[in-house]
Design an enzyme around this catalytic site. Structure first.
Site, short mmCIF file in Angstrom:
data_model
loop_
_atom_site.label_atom_id
_atom_site.label_comp_id
_atom_site.label_asym_id
_atom_site.label_seq_id
_atom_site.Cartn_x
_atom_site.Cartn_y
_atom_site.Cartn_z
N PHE A 116 32.37 49.08 37.54
CA PHE A 116 33.81 48.94 37.78
C PHE A 116 34.37 50.11 38.58
O PHE A 116 35.59 50.29 38.64
CB PHE A 116 34.56 48.78 36.45
CG PHE A 116 34.28 47.46 35.77
CD1 PHE A 116 34.90 46.30 36.19
CD2 PHE A 116 33.37 47.38 34.73
CE1 PHE A 116 34.64 45.07 35.59
CE2 PHE A 116 33.09 46.15 34.12
CZ PHE A 116 33.73 44.99 34.55
N CYS B 261 38.38 49.79 38.74
CA CYS B 261 38.92 48.43 38.64
C CYS B 261 40.08 48.36 37.66
O CYS B 261 39.93 48.70 36.49
CB CYS B 261 37.81 47.50 38.18
SG CYS B 261 38.33 45.80 38.14
N THR C 144 34.27 38.76 41.96
CA THR C 144 33.30 39.54 41.18
C THR C 144 33.04 38.92 39.81
O THR C 144 31.92 38.95 39.32
CB THR C 144 33.83 40.96 40.99
OG1 THR C 144 35.22 40.85 40.66
CG2 THR C 144 33.68 41.78 42.24
C1 HEM Z 1 38.65 47.73 42.04
C2 HEM Z 1 34.59 45.80 40.20
C3 HEM Z 1 37.17 42.12 38.34
C4 HEM Z 1 41.12 43.81 40.55
C5 HEM Z 1 37.33 47.54 41.69
C6 HEM Z 1 36.25 48.45 41.99
C7 HEM Z 1 35.11 47.89 41.49
C8 HEM Z 1 35.47 46.65 40.85
C9 HEM Z 1 33.70 48.47 41.59
C10 HEM Z 1 36.36 49.76 42.78
C11 HEM Z 1 36.10 49.53 44.23
C12 HEM Z 1 36.07 50.79 45.08
O1 HEM Z 1 35.91 51.90 44.57
O2 HEM Z 1 36.22 50.64 46.30
C13 HEM Z 1 34.95 44.64 39.53
C14 HEM Z 1 34.02 43.82 38.78
C15 HEM Z 1 34.74 42.79 38.24
C16 HEM Z 1 36.13 42.97 38.67
C17 HEM Z 1 32.52 44.08 38.63
C18 HEM Z 1 34.31 41.63 37.38
C19 HEM Z 1 33.29 41.65 36.56
C20 HEM Z 1 38.48 42.28 38.73
C21 HEM Z 1 39.58 41.44 38.33
C22 HEM Z 1 40.69 41.91 38.96
C23 HEM Z 1 40.28 43.06 39.75
C24 HEM Z 1 39.47 40.25 37.39
C25 HEM Z 1 42.12 41.42 38.88
C26 HEM Z 1 42.60 40.62 37.99
C27 HEM Z 1 40.77 45.00 41.16
C28 HEM Z 1 41.70 45.81 41.94
C29 HEM Z 1 41.00 46.95 42.36
C30 HEM Z 1 39.65 46.80 41.83
C31 HEM Z 1 43.16 45.48 42.24
C32 HEM Z 1 41.54 48.13 43.17
C33 HEM Z 1 42.10 49.16 42.21
C34 HEM Z 1 42.73 50.36 42.91
O3 HEM Z 1 42.09 50.94 43.79
O4 HEM Z 1 43.87 50.68 42.57
N1 HEM Z 1 36.83 46.44 40.99
N2 HEM Z 1 36.20 44.09 39.46
N3 HEM Z 1 38.94 43.25 39.58
N4 HEM Z 1 39.55 45.62 41.12
FE1 HEM Z 1 37.90 44.91 40.20
#
Ligand code: HEM
Length: 455
Positions: free
Chosen positions: A393, A400, A266
């Site tokens: 996010f 996130c 992402t």
């Molecule tokens: C969850 C977006 C960068 C790790 C999510 C979700 C979104 C998102 C929308 C929720 C998904 C859902 O509801 O099914 C983004 C965007 C990013 C980004 C737009 C960059 C601009 C990152 C980075 C990491 C990361 C850099 C790790 C270093 C995670 C994890 C989850 C998550 C582990 C799951 C959290 C949970 O449910 O406990 N992200 N993300 N993301 N993201 Fe990101």
């Protein structure tokens, strides 16, 4: 008060499943949203009924965690084939989600971002060095190299050295294929998936390639006496403050794989889209150049504190994520029978998807919604935003965990690129979006030359 939810006409059995195109589902949904101004519609995707929501007030309701939860349905149920009970694909009620969430949360605090900064800087400097002397650069591939190397180094202490390789890391090809297969399976009736033996064999092979990368990362750490408190260090050593338990080996493997994917895919899309918008908006590009010249003159060493003081570059990222959110939808489900907007009946466990682009451009929340305008993110303008019209996010507890990580890394990378290079787009590229689980520009080349020629 029971109004029917608008439903585009579909075919028997498969419903609207086959109408959803393989390439560009996000565009298909955005077009349908434009034709359904009421802010929601319903689709039958091969027997799975989904309510797609994008009216900001209805989104406010579905973001209420006392009424709605994150279900693990397709496509995430398929992503579980390789990410297992890692944070992204774990079910809320699985003990592994809460344990990993509590153990890893400290690794994403502001203090931790400062600790990762030297690693982020090392990889951003690799990018600048790789671009030195080049005239044309493949933006999306190099942003992918940057973000994959950054999560591998900052999270797990591994140097992938992707800028030294002509081909992208084998993990990426396997991941791309597996995510595409997971999305294809979402559109297929399970009986069709069962018949596709060759696709299944390729899928299993791709999963093995990803797992081999993960096993190597864990093996390399176990072999050294490295006691870093990075993501891997925490996962191997820390105990859950609530239950006192440690993560199982199987779960650690799933988390490493999850972070290798979620931690780069992402962020690289965001950076690529940001460069696309800068090419289309020269006055914003000029503001960004002025900011880096003011904040990082000459060869000043970028520090975490300087990056945190940037103002234009963060607003470029906020606005990029509004118009091109790499995750195009998040899935939710009702805890109990309920009503949306006081009139649409939603049965318990009804699948719901919040559509990012239609939400982020909804006319009731955004003026000139299609215009790239970073001034929407000035503090006084921001204070007037609809509180639930911007969800790049995600939402609530399942939002996130890596948001600050992504934004810190992306700010730094943009600042270093703009400090060194004049970027231009002589071919005037057409934005061509590729979708797997996320969206990214494809075939996106930019022209670069050193800033000194320019000044
Ligand atoms: C969850 C977006 C960068 C790790 C999510 C979700 C979104 C998102 C929308 C929720 C998904 C859902 O509801 O099914 C983004 C965007 C990013 C980004 C737009 C960059 C601009 C990152 C980075 C990491 C990361 C850099 C790790 C270093 C995670 C994890 C989850 C998550 C582990 C799951 C959290 C949970 O449910 O406990 N992200 N993300 N993301 N993201 Fe990101």
């Amino acid at each position: 008060t029971n109004a029917p939810i608008p439903t585009p006409r579909g075919l028997p059995i498969v419903g609207n499943g086959l109408q959803v195109p393989v390439e560009g589902t996000h565009q298909f949904f955005a077009d349908l949203a434009a034709r359904h101004p009421g802010g929601l519609f319903k689709l039958n995707m091969a027997g799975r009924h989904v309510v797609l929501v994008y009216d900001p007030d209805l989104v406010t309701e579905v973001c209420d965690e006392s009424r709605f939860y994150k279900p693990i349905d397709p496509p995430l149920a398929h992503v579980r084939d390789f990410a297992g009970d890692g944070l992204f694909t774990a079910r809320q009620e699985e003990p592994a989600w809460g344990q990993a969430h509590r153990i890893l949360l400290p690794a994403f605090s502001q203090r931790s971002m400062k600790a990762y900064f030297p690693q982020m800087l090392e990889v951003a400097e690799d990018l600048v060095a790789a671009w030195d002397g080049k005239t044309d650069v493949d933006v999306t591939d190099d942003m992918t190299r940057l973000t994959l190397d950054t999560i591998a180094l900052a999270g797990f202490g591994q140097r992938f050295k992707s800028f030294e390789q002509p081909e992208l890391h084998p993990f990426l090809q396997a991941m791309g294929n597996a995510l595409t297969e997971a999305m294809d399976r979402t559109r297929q009736l399970p009986v069709v998936t069962g018949l596709k033996r060759r696709a299944d064999a390729a899928y299993r092979a791709d999963i093995s390639i990803m797992q081999a990368t993960v096993d190597e990362v864990i093996r390399a750490r176990r072999q050294t006496n490295d006691k870093s408190r990075d993501l891997l260090g925490l996962m191997l050593d820390a105990t859950d403050p609530l239950t006192g338990e440690r993560l199982s080996d199987e779960n650690i493997r799933n988390q490493v794989l999850t972070f290798l994917i979620a931690g780069h895919e992402t962020t690289s899309g965001t950076l690529s889209f940001a460069l696309h918008h800068l090419m289309r908006n020269p006055h914003v590009l000029a503001q960004a150049y002025a900011e880096v010249d003011r904040m990082l003159p000459g060869d000043t060493e970028p520090t975490y504190e300087t990056i945190m003081k940037l103002d234009v570059i963060p607003r470029i990222l906020d606005e990029t994520l509004r118009l091109h959110s790499p995750i195009t939808a998040i899935g939710l489900a009702a805890r109990e029978d309920t009503t949306l907007g006081g009139r649409y009946a939603i049965p318990a466990n009804q699948k719901i998807a919040v559509l990012m682009k239609p939400l982020h451009t909804h006319p009731s929340a955004w003026t000139d919604p299609e215009t790239f305008d970073i001034d929407r993110w000035l503090p006084e303008a921001k204070a007037t935003h609809h509180p639930h019209a911007y969800k790049p996010f995600g939402n609530g507890e399942r939002a996130c965990i890596g948001r600050q990580f992504a934004l810190t890394e992306a700010r730094l990378a943009l600042a270093l690129i703009l400090r060194r290079f004049v970027i231009s787009d002589p071919q005037g590229h057409q934005l061509n979006i590729k979708q797997t689980l996320t969206i990214k520009p494809q075939e996106f080349t930019l022209r670069i030359r050193p800033r000194q020629d320019h000044q």
